[in-house]
Design a protein around this motif. Structure first.
Motif, mmCIF file in Angstrom:
data_model
loop_
_atom_site.group_PDB
_atom_site.id
_atom_site.type_symbol
_atom_site.label_atom_id
_atom_site.label_comp_id
_atom_site.label_asym_id
_atom_site.label_seq_id
_atom_site.Cartn_x
_atom_site.Cartn_y
_atom_site.Cartn_z
ATOM 1 N N VAL A 84 0.837 -1.190 0.000
ATOM 2 C CA VAL A 84 0.000 0.000 0.000
ATOM 3 C C VAL A 84 0.877 1.246 0.000
ATOM 4 N N SER A 85 0.613 2.119 -0.940
ATOM 5 C CA SER A 85 1.289 3.405 -0.938
ATOM 6 C C SER A 85 0.236 4.456 -0.585
ATOM 7 N N PRO A 86 0.225 4.899 0.680
ATOM 8 C CA PRO A 86 -0.849 5.791 1.116
ATOM 9 C C PRO A 86 -0.716 7.187 0.519
ATOM 10 N N MET A 104 10.912 -1.586 5.827
ATOM 11 C CA MET A 104 9.730 -2.274 5.317
ATOM 12 C C MET A 104 10.072 -3.719 4.953
ATOM 13 N N GLU A 148 7.722 6.289 -1.604
ATOM 14 C CA GLU A 148 6.551 5.664 -0.975
ATOM 15 C C GLU A 148 6.187 4.377 -1.718
ATOM 16 N N ILE A 149 6.260 4.431 -3.055
ATOM 17 C CA ILE A 149 5.923 3.230 -3.823
ATOM 18 C C ILE A 149 6.999 2.167 -3.622
ATOM 19 N N MET A 151 8.725 1.648 -1.012
ATOM 20 C CA MET A 151 8.476 1.045 0.299
ATOM 21 C C MET A 151 7.327 0.035 0.235
ATOM 22 N N SER A 152 6.440 0.226 -0.742
ATOM 23 C CA SER A 152 5.262 -0.637 -0.832
ATOM 24 C C SER A 152 5.484 -1.863 -1.704
ATOM 25 N N THR B 7 13.601 -4.235 14.517
ATOM 26 C CA THR B 7 13.663 -3.286 13.402
ATOM 27 C C THR B 7 13.063 -1.935 13.788
ATOM 28 N N TYR B 109 2.474 7.363 9.378
ATOM 29 C CA TYR B 109 3.419 6.251 9.492
ATOM 30 C C TYR B 109 2.787 5.066 10.202
ATOM 31 N N ARG B 112 0.811 3.065 7.896
ATOM 32 C CA ARG B 112 1.656 2.257 7.022
ATOM 33 C C ARG B 112 2.095 0.982 7.746
ATOM 34 N N MET B 115 -0.610 -1.610 7.973
ATOM 35 C CA MET B 115 -0.916 -2.318 6.730
ATOM 36 C C MET B 115 0.076 -3.443 6.470
ATOM 37 N N THR B 116 1.092 -3.578 7.322
ATOM 38 C CA THR B 116 2.056 -4.675 7.166
ATOM 39 C C THR B 116 1.665 -5.804 8.131
#
Lengths: 332, 278
Positions: A84-86, A104, A148-149, A151-152, B7, B109, B112, B115-116
């Motif tokens: 997901v790229s918020p 990530m 961002e992308i 990271m996704s 991490t 953040y 994000r 979502m993982t």
């Protein structure tokens, strides 16, 4: 033809906040390897939909399946296969792009060298390797979006959600991101994209769903959607606003019900602009016309036709010129 | 789970180290407390006999020292305050460690992370660990500064004493970082968050034995202070570093640990719940 496999299946997905219905029983199916866009104005429910599909918002009703996993009952499996790229820029600007991506990779379970290799791949894919070890603070807007992308996609997700991936970017950066999204598709990734830029939806998508007030009002390929409007649109902007009704009446005398007033402009719908234009010019000769514009069918016009509103009205009203200033100001 | 916590904790620490400004600024407040408040509230000096015949002067000095000893367990208020400030500083840092989650929420953040596949408890724990490591570092610096400013450690101070003091501070910090993280998970507005922090911070600091002994307080405040983990941690730290007698050493530890673990468990459950609901 090859049988299409389903990547995402959305069934009656609904999100209510008290009495406000942000997303209202939406249904759609996305095939594997497809780029699918949710096109709609700000506040239409696009981000809420992405929030539910990425498991961080619980649907009030309905469900969705990502590669068969339920976003309500099998959140953990869904999280493993989506990227997901918020809409927000979430990368830590005190850290380097590489460090951000590496975090990530590790959160998705990659260890040591493998995590480093994955991060390198993601950064190279997004054309960021040259600046990978610079602090994110020094990145341009376009680079931050690409980060961002990156990271996704570090964990090679089967499905990726891009929430307004080019908002506020200049044309060049936007094109760059479009190219990279097409590359993702070539890799076999399914892409769900939200945008309020019709050019973006048109340029990238295999199929588009137009969403407004939480409801999907049309769905199809860009060509199918454009076929919904027959003929051209003519916009007329005159200096004196109080003359608008007078002009509208005159046009409607020639072709009944063809002209309407939208904000401070006149919109004329016509089967063929080339036939109507000479007559229009005759009518308009007595007025101080600022702008006369013929628009071929595009998704913007489809949205207008379906909702009676402009796609971008939140950003700059109907004033296209103001809208252009706003976006230009954001280009940096 | 371990990899994720590791991490995210490293991320916290990297961010902390890359902000050199905050590092210095964080130390300024306790330095002011120690340097200005601690040093200027020099009771021995205030009551030092002047213009009094020498035969009485030493008597008065002796009397003042005796009173200070009764009150603070040491003749130097600076020593009393400095040992209390070690705990208060750990407390403040833990509060801010929890509070900065509000910013991570605002920046998106946290979303994000959510979502993982990272376990929700791991997100919470990394916040706790990151904060504790920061606190340990600051406390080390602070104890060196206090030493430089003339804190009177007890004779025969050992490494074990210092470690025990550190552990007591860590327990206070665990409790408060958990509670404030839980609050931050449930509050979206930065201003509201800071209003809550201010509402709780200062009363908790004053309703404890960190700055003044309980017996100097009105009885109702003493009752409040008895529920405050800062009181027990301050007593334990003082007992270990300065040698101030303590009524029941073991009981103080038990109370401190029980309160702390309770706050930790509540904090973790509330935080996970907040992450799951949305």
């Amino acid at each position: 033809m090859k049988q299409m496999e389903t990547a995402i299946e959305v069934k009656d997905l609904t999100k209510k906040y008290g009495n406000f219905v942000a997303v209202d029983h939406i249904n759609f199916t996305i095939n594997k390897g497809e780029i699918f866009s949710l096109l709609g104005p700000n506040g239409a429910g696009k981000t809420t939909t992405i929030g539910m599909l990425s498991t961080i918002k619980r649907p009030t009703e309905g469900d969705a399946y990502i590669l068969g996993y339920s976003i309500v009952k099998q959140k953990y499996y869904v999280r493993k296969i989506i990227g997901v790229s918020p809409q927000d820029l979430t990368a830590d600007d005190e850290l380097s792009g590489y460090e951000n991506v590496l975090i990530m990779a590790k959160l998705f379970g990659y260890k040591g060298k493998e995590a480093e290799d994955r991060s390198e791949w993601a950064l190279k894919f997004m054309d960021l390797w040259d600046s990978a070890f610079r602090r994110v603070r020094e990145y341009s807007g376009g680079m931050r979006r690409r980060l961002e992308i990156a990271m996704s996609i570090v964990h090679n997700p089967s499905v990726i959600f891009l929430d307004e991936p080019t908002v506020g970017l200049d044309v060049q950066s936007r094109r760059h991101i479009w190219e990279l999204v097409r590359e993702l598709k070539k890799n076999g990734t399914t892409v769900l994209l939200t945008t309020h830029y019709m050019e973006e939806a048109e340029a990238l998508s295999d199929r588009v769903a137009i969403i407004d007030h939480g409801k999907i009002i049309a769905i199809g390929t860009p060509d199918e959607l454009k076929a919904k409007i027959k003929g051209d649109r003519i916009y007329i902007l005159v200096k004196e606003n109080d003359q608008l009704n007078e002009i509208i009446n005159k046009i409607n005398d020639i072709i009944p019900n063809s002209a309407i007033k939208i904000d401070n402009q006149i919109l004329v719908k016509t089967e063929s602009s080339s036939e109507l234009l000479p007559q229009l010019i005759k009518i308009l000769s007595g007025y101080d016309v600022v702008e006369l514009k013929v628009v071929k069918p595009n998704l913007e016009e489809v949205f207008l036709e379906l909702t009676g509103r402009e796609l971008r009205e939140e950003e700059g009203g109907f004033d296209r010129f103001k809208y252009m200033r706003v976006t230009r100001g954001a280009r940096r | 789970m371990i990899q994720e916590v590791y991490t995210l904790t490293i991320r916290e620490l990297k961010k902390w180290l890359s902000r050199r400004g905050t590092f210095v600024v964080s130390l300024i407040t306790p330095l002011f407390w120690l340097g200005l408040f601690g040093k200027s509230l020099n009771f021995a000096q205030m009551f030092a006999p002047t213009n009094i015949p020498p035969q009485y002067s030493s008597l008065i000095s002796k009397y003042v020292d005796q009173q200070l000893l009764n009150l603070f367990g040491t003749t130097s208020y600076f020593t009393y305050l400095a040992s209390g400030m070690l705990v208060v500083f750990g407390f403040f840092q833990s509060v801010f460690g929890g509070t900065n989650l509000v910013f991570e929420k605002r920046l998106g953040y946290l979303n994000r992370l959510l979502m993982t596949p990272t376990p929700r408890s791991g997100i919470f724990l990394s916040k706790v660990f990151g904060t504790l490591i920061r606190i340990l570092f600051y406390e080390t610096v602070l104890i060196l500064i206090a030493w430089g400013l003339g804190i009177k450690f007890k004779p025969g101070l050992t490494v074990v004493n210092i470690l025990l003091a550190g552990i007591a501070i860590i327990f206070v910090a665990i409790g408060f970082v958990s509670i404030f993280a839980a609050i931050a998970f449930n509050v979206d507005n930065v201003e509201i968050m800071f209003a809550i922090v201010n509402l709780i911070n200062l009363p908790l600091m004053f309703a404890s034995s960190a700055l003044f002994p309980l017996k100097q307080m009105p009885s109702w405040l003493q009752e409040v202070a008895k529920f405050n983990p800062i009181t027990y941690a301050a007593d334990i730290v003082r007992y270990n570093l300065v040698g101030t007698p303590i009524s029941n050493y073991l009981l103080s530890w038990i109370i401190l640990i029980v309160i702390s673990i309770t706050l930790f468990v509540i904090g973790m459950l509330v935080s996970i719940n907040a992450m799951e609901k949305a």
